[in-house]
Scaffold this active site. Structure first.
Site, PDB file in Angstrom:
ATOM      1  N   CYS A   1     -16.580  33.633  21.544  1.00 50.37           N
ATOM      2  CA  CYS A   1     -17.688  33.641  20.585  1.00 50.37           C
ATOM      3  C   CYS A   1     -17.374  34.613  19.458  1.00 50.37           C
ATOM      4  CB  CYS A   1     -18.994  34.042  21.248  1.00 50.37           C
ATOM      5  SG  CYS A   1     -20.313  34.246  20.027  1.00 50.37           S
TER       6      CYS A   1
ATOM      7  N   LYS B   1     -25.627  25.581  26.595  1.00 51.90           N
ATOM      8  CA  LYS B   1     -25.455  26.736  25.699  1.00 51.90           C
ATOM      9  C   LYS B   1     -25.069  27.953  26.545  1.00 51.90           C
ATOM     10  CE  LYS B   1     -26.302  29.488  22.031  1.00 51.90           C
ATOM     11  NZ  LYS B   1     -25.117  29.698  21.216  1.00 51.90           N
TER      12      LYS B   1
ATOM     13  N   GLY C   1     -25.501  34.130  17.688  1.00 54.89           N
ATOM     14  CA  GLY C   1     -25.503  35.373  18.469  1.00 54.89           C
ATOM     15  C   GLY C   1     -26.049  35.246  19.880  1.00 54.89           C
ATOM     16  N   LEU C   2     -25.842  34.096  20.483  1.00 57.35           N
ATOM     17  CA  LEU C   2     -26.122  33.902  21.912  1.00 57.35           C
ATOM     18  C   LEU C   2     -27.565  34.138  22.349  1.00 57.35           C
ATOM     19  CD1 LEU C   2     -23.107  36.044  22.832  1.00 57.35           C
ATOM     20  CD2 LEU C   2     -23.371  33.859  23.923  1.00 57.35           C
TER      21      LEU C   2
ATOM     22  N   SER D   1     -20.438  23.294  23.701  1.00 56.52           N
ATOM     23  CA  SER D   1     -21.526  24.182  24.126  1.00 56.52           C
ATOM     24  C   SER D   1     -22.369  24.630  22.925  1.00 56.52           C
ATOM     25  CB  SER D   1     -20.914  25.410  24.807  1.00 56.52           C
ATOM     26  OG  SER D   1     -21.914  26.372  25.055  1.00 56.52           O
TER      27      SER D   1
ATOM     28  N   GLY E   1     -19.466  18.394  18.387  1.00 61.21           N
ATOM     29  CA  GLY E   1     -20.328  19.555  18.149  1.00 61.21           C
ATOM     30  C   GLY E   1     -21.213  19.373  16.947  1.00 61.21           C
ATOM     31  N   THR E   2     -20.736  19.827  15.793  1.00 57.63           N
ATOM     32  CA  THR E   2     -21.535  19.856  14.566  1.00 57.63           C
ATOM     33  C   THR E   2     -22.106  18.482  14.214  1.00 57.63           C
ATOM     34  OG1 THR E   2     -20.094  21.644  13.865  1.00 57.63           O
ATOM     35  CG2 THR E   2     -21.464  20.647  12.164  1.00 57.63           C
TER      36      THR E   2
ATOM     37  N   GLY F   1     -13.411  20.057  17.459  1.00 56.25           N
ATOM     38  CA  GLY F   1     -13.283  20.646  16.131  1.00 56.25           C
ATOM     39  C   GLY F   1     -13.440  19.556  15.085  1.00 56.25           C
TER      40      GLY F   1
HETATM   41  O1  RRO Z   1     -24.148  31.798  19.742  1.00 52.78           O
HETATM   42  C1  RRO Z   1     -23.254  31.830  18.875  1.00 52.78           C
HETATM   43  O2  RRO Z   1     -23.365  32.468  17.831  1.00 52.78           O
HETATM   44  C2  RRO Z   1     -21.974  31.119  19.043  1.00 52.78           C
HETATM   45  C3  RRO Z   1     -21.262  31.067  20.226  1.00 52.78           C
HETATM   46 BR1  RRO Z   1     -21.910  31.764  21.819  1.00 52.78          BR
HETATM   47  C4  RRO Z   1     -19.987  30.450  20.243  1.00 52.78           C
HETATM   48  O3  RRO Z   1     -19.260  30.383  21.255  1.00 52.78           O
HETATM   49  N1  RRO Z   1     -19.511  29.930  19.083  1.00 52.78           N
HETATM   50  C5  RRO Z   1     -20.213  29.990  17.941  1.00 52.78           C
HETATM   51  O4  RRO Z   1     -19.749  29.506  16.909  1.00 52.78           O
HETATM   52  N2  RRO Z   1     -21.454  30.573  17.934  1.00 52.78           N
END
Ligand code: RRO
Length: 299
Positions: free
Chosen positions: A140, A55, A82-83, A27, A273-274, A251
């Protein structure tokens, strides 16, 4: 987009979803709407993932954390995003119609600041046929007052109990590596009715600037990338020993070998992810490498 499709059939059943291969996205690590703008129809023809996880969505719109939001660490990345998101109504109006047109099942990731907020989100997405599964983000690392209850087995169980009756769709609980006993949280989620687990979210970290002050606007952040791969492998293995429900392992996955390792450790699906920030087609490449690896080791 580049990347050859997998050569060996890798189709997999995940909570009743029939997926073409085991590679999905983590996500928040692949913006399918921006990628659609950049790559057009080619994105649909060669979509890098067998399901798409969006997201995190919160009930209300959010700006996210102040900048800077990223820091490069040795072998990875630290984020304090921070979402930021349009909130439930904005997501339903603007994002869902576009994401529903993707050629793969859509998994919506949600997070709330109370159990009732999470319940409202699950309730709303339960009613949407475009949504194939719901992932609960209880992990998060980047919000102060968020429901970061994924470190506590009882709190996790309470949340899953609350939302389980609201939907027949598969419920995936995304676990934090920042817990003293991740297997205990996993077992609590399973026993409360989760259909699957995903792990790991990012590991809390921090960086200082040259003057000794925190670099990230959110002060601390979440570390991801190859630097966390060994931790992810150990945690997926520990959780797989403890539960019977399927696991989405993630991961630091960069190659088919990394994906194979997580599957060997007990994952049913593997999320990239990354690595997708470096190479938007990484998902398809990794699926292809996994396919070749498995074909070469098949007896
Ligand atoms: O948005 C973020 O800062 C964030 C989320 Br929601 C998450 O689940 N994991 C992350 O590393 N960053």
């Amino acid at each position: 987009m580049i990347g050859a499709p997998p050569t060996l059939a890798l189709s997999v059943d995940f909570c009743g979803l029939d997926l073409a291969h085991p590679i999905i996205n983590g996500s928040g690590t692949f913006d399918a709407i921006a990628a659609r703008r950049a790559f057009g129809d080619e994105l649909f023809e060669r979509f890098p993932f067998s399901a798409f996880v969006s997201k995190t969505v919160t009930l209300e719109p959010r700006q996210g954390n102040p900048p800077p939001r990223l820091w490069e660490v040795a072998g990875g990345l630290m984020n304090s995003i921070g979402l930021p998101n349009k909130g439930l109504d904005g997501y339903l109006e603007h994002d869902l119609p576009i994401l529903a047109a993707l050629p793969v099942p859509l998994i919506v990731n949600v997070m709330g600041f109370s159990r009732e907020e999470v319940a409202a989100l699950v309730d709303a997405f339960a009613a949407r046929p475009e949504v194939s599964a719901i992932e609960l983000n209880v992990s998060c690392p980047n919000v102060e007052t968020g429901l970061v209850l994924g470190a506590d087995p009882d709190e996790t169980a309470r949340l899953v109990h609350r939302v389980r009756p609201l939907t027949g769709k598969p419920l995936i609980v995304k676990l934090t590596p920042n817990a003293s006993d991740v297997a205990a949280v996993a077992t609590a989620a399973q026993d409360a009715g989760a259909d699957a687990l995903s792990l790991i979210n990012t590991l809390r970290g921090m960086a200082l600037d040259r003057t000794g002050k925190p670099w990230l606007g959110g002060v601390t952040g979440g570390v991801s990338g190859p630097a966390v791969r060994a931790i992810a492998l150990a945690q997926v293995y520990a959780v797989a020993q403890a539960v019977e429900i399927p696991i989405v392992g993630m991961g630091g996955v960069q190659s088919g070998r990394d994906a194979r390792d997580l599957i060997e450790a007990g994952a049913t699906l593997v999320a990239v992810g990354t690595e997708s920030f470096r190479d938007p087609a990484a998902g398809l490449r990794i699926a292809s490498e996994l396919s070749e690896l498995l074909a070469n080791t098949a007896v």
